[in-house]
Design a protein around this motif. Sequence first.
Motif, mmCIF file in Angstrom:
data_model
loop_
_atom_site.group_PDB
_atom_site.id
_atom_site.type_symbol
_atom_site.label_atom_id
_atom_site.label_comp_id
_atom_site.label_asym_id
_atom_site.label_seq_id
_atom_site.Cartn_x
_atom_site.Cartn_y
_atom_site.Cartn_z
ATOM 1 N N THR A 1 0.801 -1.223 0.000
ATOM 2 C CA THR A 1 0.000 0.000 0.000
ATOM 3 C C THR A 1 0.833 1.273 0.000
ATOM 4 O O THR A 1 0.322 2.345 -0.312
ATOM 5 C CB THR A 1 -0.925 0.014 1.225
ATOM 6 O OG1 THR A 1 -0.127 0.083 2.414
ATOM 7 C CG2 THR A 1 -1.776 -1.251 1.273
ATOM 8 N N ARG B 1 -4.745 -3.062 6.810
ATOM 9 C CA ARG B 1 -4.522 -3.348 5.398
ATOM 10 C C ARG B 1 -3.566 -4.518 5.240
ATOM 11 O O ARG B 1 -2.633 -4.688 6.030
ATOM 12 C CB ARG B 1 -3.950 -2.127 4.675
ATOM 13 C CG ARG B 1 -4.841 -0.904 4.694
ATOM 14 C CD ARG B 1 -6.124 -1.145 3.931
ATOM 15 N NE ARG B 1 -6.969 0.038 3.903
ATOM 16 C CZ ARG B 1 -8.236 0.040 3.498
ATOM 17 N NH1 ARG B 1 -8.801 -1.084 3.107
ATOM 18 N NH2 ARG B 1 -8.932 1.155 3.491
ATOM 19 N N PRO C 1 -8.159 0.253 -2.271
ATOM 20 C CA PRO C 1 -7.721 -0.684 -1.223
ATOM 21 C C PRO C 1 -8.779 -1.705 -0.845
ATOM 22 O O PRO C 1 -8.462 -2.889 -0.657
ATOM 23 C CB PRO C 1 -7.382 0.239 -0.056
ATOM 24 C CG PRO C 1 -7.014 1.545 -0.693
ATOM 25 C CD PRO C 1 -7.900 1.657 -1.900
#
Length: 334
Positions: free
Chosen positions: A97, A124, A240
């Motif tokens: 990310t 994440r 995401p």
Amino acid sequence: MWSRRLAYGGALLAALICQLFDVGYLVHFVFVLTLCLPLAGLLASLPAMLGCRVELRPRPGVVERDGRAGWDLVVKSRSRLPIARLSGRLRVENRMTGERWAFRAVLQSPRRGERQLWGMGTARCGALVGRLDRLWVTDCLGLFALPVRPPAAASALVCPKCEDPGPIHLPEGTGAPVPAARRDSRGGGEDYELRPYREGDDFRSIHWKATARRDELVVREELIPRRPLPVLTFDHFGSPAEVERTLDRVAGWSAALLARDMPHEICWAEPETGAARRFIVSDQGSWMACLTALLSDRAPQTGQSILDQPPVRRDGVEVWSIRITGEEGTHGSR
């Protein structure tokens, strides 16, 4: 450190003022002691400072998304003398990310083997790479500092959550043997190939005619029928949330196929270059190798799709490809 240096400067100034107004031996002794104290402290602490080594370890090395990750700073020393203070900074980057974090590391009087844990959330997925820099160790008085060699970077994986794909219905013929072997010249027998004899081979497998022609021992090795591998394809870019839903479904499909003892291939395109990334998954070890590469690749908002690649073929036959996306709904195949 600067506060301790200011405190020592104040003590030294006070001893100097007393020296100017009093000529007694006790005042001289206090002044000389105050003047030599930093050097004495440095000499006493120098073996521990020079022998200080640190190691960074993730804890745990693999964690599921929304779990809790952590980092251990392990202090090692070749000296039995204690270390007064160790300070530095921990930098953590999510390679998938691009997110970054920084933590301040301060250990007061750490003993050999002592650890310090930094905890962080894992909202994440991705490969977390932790690095320590600006490491300094101070003497017992906190007046002098020496740099410490930073340890090697440490990595931890934040894995996706497996999403159950439901019942798996493979097309007819998927998983059937693909003949790709040499047949006996007489038209019978099993599939085999010839290779030189190796120690431990069964003498009953020696191919005597080929041995006579080549003037060396040659054995007949049966070939295991090969089966076309199902291929899981997906795009490694998007928002995401979409990327994480895709990874959850890929992990679920891979786990379901492994539960059926079915090796498979996972394939995606590198978003920027479009180069195909292919991994054959046959057990938990190969799955972790694939997952490490997947979570280490950057997942931007846009990129090149795996659909731009030519169809996957094995032995000239186009295999069954499972298309997985992060959109609502089921997978597709081609």
